[in-house]
Design a protein around this motif. Sequence first.
Motif: not given
Length: 277
Positions: A5-8, A31-32, A40-41, A45-48
Amino acid sequence: MTYGFIGTGSMGRTLIEALIRSGKVKPSEMIVTNRTKAKAQQLADRYPGLRVAADNRQAIHESSVFFLCIKPGEFRTVLDEICDVVREDQIAVSITSPVMIADLEKWLRARAAKIIPSIANSVCDGNSLFVPGPRLTEEDRKQLWDLFSAISQPITIAESDTRVASDLASVSPAFIAFLMEKLADAAAEETNLPRETALALVTRMAHGLGRLLTDGGFTLESLQERVAVPGGITREGLNLLQEDIGPVFNKLIRLTHAKYEDDIEKVQQSLRAKIEK
């Protein structure tokens, strides 16, 4: 299978979280990357298990299917960066409506599609708009359809219908929410009903309305006829709305289409320079 994913931003994050929430894609299969890496981080952090790429090129290199979840004005920069690492065995999906599939295929070796999500997908509902590119194989189509079926009801549309279909499926939740808020505000302003109560009433009404239309056997027309008995208050209200709203929604569609055409032209001008070299 790894999904890049490019762009969050708003819709990129909606898509990522919906796929995870549905159980269709595990965080470890994603992978983002984002221009502001902290965003993105936050997802990682929210989704291990979800990985943050060092840059766009790494996200592409490690993906089988990658999603371009970026604004129209960012496409030239991103495509410049990734075009030489994109492979023929990959699927590139743009969720940005003004970017044409033909332009993507001129820049990228991947098989391309356009899929427009909706905020309703965040609760695994609503439609997603599927515009398959000519390079997609039947297996590719089934794979993407199966993926989005986990979070929505996909519908295949012609690319020329992208804007109007987006108005109905992707943009209209904001328009309808605005109208509902205005209805609640008017109720609070004209009576002693607290605004919080008015908002709670229209919100729960919308939930029930959705069920009536999907599970209750009603159409938009038959629901109006059921509630609006001849000579009743509802019929008087519908007559007033018919008179006062007039062509406002026609104007709205024309406005969104004008903006869309302008965005298409700007994107194509930015991409044309390299294509013509």
